[in-house]
Design an enzyme around this catalytic site. Structure first.
Site, mmCIF file in Angstrom:
data_model
loop_
_atom_site.group_PDB
_atom_site.id
_atom_site.type_symbol
_atom_site.label_atom_id
_atom_site.label_comp_id
_atom_site.label_asym_id
_atom_site.label_seq_id
_atom_site.Cartn_x
_atom_site.Cartn_y
_atom_site.Cartn_z
ATOM 1 N N ASN A 71 0.494 11.452 -2.709
ATOM 2 C CA ASN A 71 0.365 10.129 -3.445
ATOM 3 C C ASN A 71 -1.433 9.458 -2.623
ATOM 4 O O ASN A 71 -1.853 10.053 -2.553
ATOM 5 C CB ASN A 71 1.487 9.476 -3.139
ATOM 6 N N SER A 72 -2.065 9.192 -3.597
ATOM 7 C CA SER A 72 -3.113 8.316 -3.701
ATOM 8 C C SER A 72 -2.581 6.795 -4.435
ATOM 9 O O SER A 72 -3.829 6.736 -5.471
ATOM 10 C CB SER A 72 -4.011 9.398 -4.601
ATOM 11 N N VAL A 73 -1.782 6.240 -4.159
ATOM 12 C CA VAL A 73 -1.668 4.555 -4.900
ATOM 13 C C VAL A 73 -2.488 3.733 -4.915
ATOM 14 O O VAL A 73 -3.219 3.409 -5.184
ATOM 15 C CB VAL A 73 -0.110 4.780 -4.386
ATOM 16 N N LEU A 75 -2.917 1.634 -2.230
ATOM 17 C CA LEU A 75 -2.448 -0.046 -1.498
ATOM 18 C C LEU A 75 -2.668 -1.069 -2.685
ATOM 19 O O LEU A 75 -2.727 -2.002 -2.668
ATOM 20 C CB LEU A 75 -3.652 -0.004 -0.338
ATOM 21 N N CYS A 131 -7.244 3.268 6.742
ATOM 22 C CA CYS A 131 -7.955 2.551 5.898
ATOM 23 C C CYS A 131 -9.330 3.256 6.106
ATOM 24 O O CYS A 131 -9.859 3.119 8.126
ATOM 25 C CB CYS A 131 -7.847 1.457 5.716
ATOM 26 N N ILE A 193 4.139 9.785 11.598
ATOM 27 C CA ILE A 193 2.785 10.283 11.634
ATOM 28 C C ILE A 193 2.679 9.493 10.116
ATOM 29 O O ILE A 193 3.957 9.126 9.158
ATOM 30 C CB ILE A 193 2.336 11.695 11.358
ATOM 31 N N THR A 195 0.378 10.047 6.671
ATOM 32 C CA THR A 195 0.245 11.263 4.950
ATOM 33 C C THR A 195 -0.148 11.660 5.502
ATOM 34 O O THR A 195 -1.728 11.921 6.405
ATOM 35 C CB THR A 195 0.376 10.960 4.034
ATOM 36 N N GLY A 219 7.037 13.809 2.377
ATOM 37 C CA GLY A 219 7.916 14.332 2.611
ATOM 38 C C GLY A 219 8.440 15.831 3.218
ATOM 39 O O GLY A 219 8.037 15.766 4.335
ATOM 40 N N THR A 268 9.893 9.038 1.706
ATOM 41 C CA THR A 268 9.418 9.591 0.718
ATOM 42 C C THR A 268 11.213 9.348 -0.126
ATOM 43 O O THR A 268 11.691 10.162 -1.401
ATOM 44 C CB THR A 268 8.954 11.015 0.974
#
Length: 306
Positions: A71-73, A75, A131, A193, A195, A219, A268
């Site tokens: 994922n690269s949503v 934030l 971040c 952890i 991702t 996952g 996940t």
């Protein structure tokens, strides 16, 4: 529940069971609340918050992988003030611990958010140090011990009596080095952890499947990496650990706790089965009962390395 005591205490915060839902996978609980009473959970770690509203990254921003997702949503969230005004009162209807997850681009932003959230009365603040630090040329706080320590100190200074838990990135050479730095800076707990960075490419278009090219992998596939890192960190520090990464059933959670985690987070797995956190809780209780334990907390740190 097999007469097993499921309660655990994480950095002074007592939960009725050790299962938390991981930040970013549960939103603010509204959708999942239509499936079951959120009071069934030990804790809810809300979707990651930034100081101001954020739209997130352009799509595609989710891609499946074998036994997981990327994922690269980015934030996407309504901002900390909107969370306090709208989402926190909703969550407070339930008998569940509320953990606020925060991300900032400078130590000052973390400080402001910690102050606001502490005044609003959250139970714990989870500080995301994955971040980028704008001032350090985009380096993630979580990749350098001194940067991780700086953010932790600022968060602690502004969080009042609310415990501060720092979320560690696995994308480092030695995660124990970061863990020790954060503990030394006053963190009350660690979560890990986050991702693992990954990438998928469409061989026909030759373009990455995610618009941002790379993303965070989570996952079932990451579970062995997460268990190993939880074990290493638990042996390196004295503060408690919330273990996460690939937990989808009771046995996974038991592995995390045996490795040293006080509590576990399910992330996940919620996408495939909204009831996954409750199944993890019940599975843990069964394992503890089968092993003749009176409390599930007795699993913590119980691994017997060769």
């Amino acid at each position: 529940m097999h007469n097993v005591d499921l309660s655990v205490t994480l950095a002074g915060m007592t939960m009725k069971n050790p299962v938390v839902v991981a930040s970013g996978t549960f939103g603010f609980g509204r959708e999942y609340g239509e499936f079951y009473d959120l009071s069934e959970l030990g804790g809810i770690c809300a979707k990651g918050l930034t100081l101001h509203r954020r739209e997130g990254n352009p799509g595609p921003r989710i891609a499946e992988t074998p036994m997981g997702i990327l994922n690269s949503v980015g934030l996407q969230n309504p901002g900390v003030d909107a969370f306090i005004a709208t989402e926190l009162p909703f969550l407070r209807q339930y008998d569940v611990k509320v953990i606020a997850n925060i991300s900032g681009n400078s130590p000052e932003e973390y400080g402001v958010m910690c102050e606001k959230l502490a005044e609003a009365g959250v139970d714990m603040i989870e500080v995301n140090i994955s971040c980028p630090n704008v001032k350090a040329g985009g380096l993630a706080y979580g990749t350098r011990p001194e940067l991780a320590a700086e953010v932790t100190e600022v968060a602690k200074a502004h969080a009042g009596q609310v415990p501060v838990m720092v979320k560690l990135s696995p994308n480092v050479t030695d995660i124990t080095e970061i863990a020790r730095a954060v503990e030394g800076a006053g963190a009350d707990a660690l979560s890990l952890i986050n991702t693992l960075r990954g990438m998928r490419i469409d061989v026909n278009t030759r373009r990455p499947i995610l618009k941002m090219n790379t993303g965070g992998m989570s996952g079932p596939a990451v579970l062995p990496v997460a268990v190993r890192m939880v074990w290493e960190v638990s042996n390196a520090v004295k503060i408690p650990v919330l273990g996460m990464g690939g937990v989808s059933k009771g046995e996974d959670a038991a592995q995390m706790m045996l490795a040293g985690a006080t509590a576990v987070a399910v992330g996940t797995a919620c996408f495939a089965d909204p009831y996954a956190p409750l199944k993890v809780r019940d599975g843990l209780a069964e394992i503890a009962a089968r092993q003749g334990l009176s409390a599930v907390s007795e699993l913590t740190g119980g691994v017997k390395p060769w």
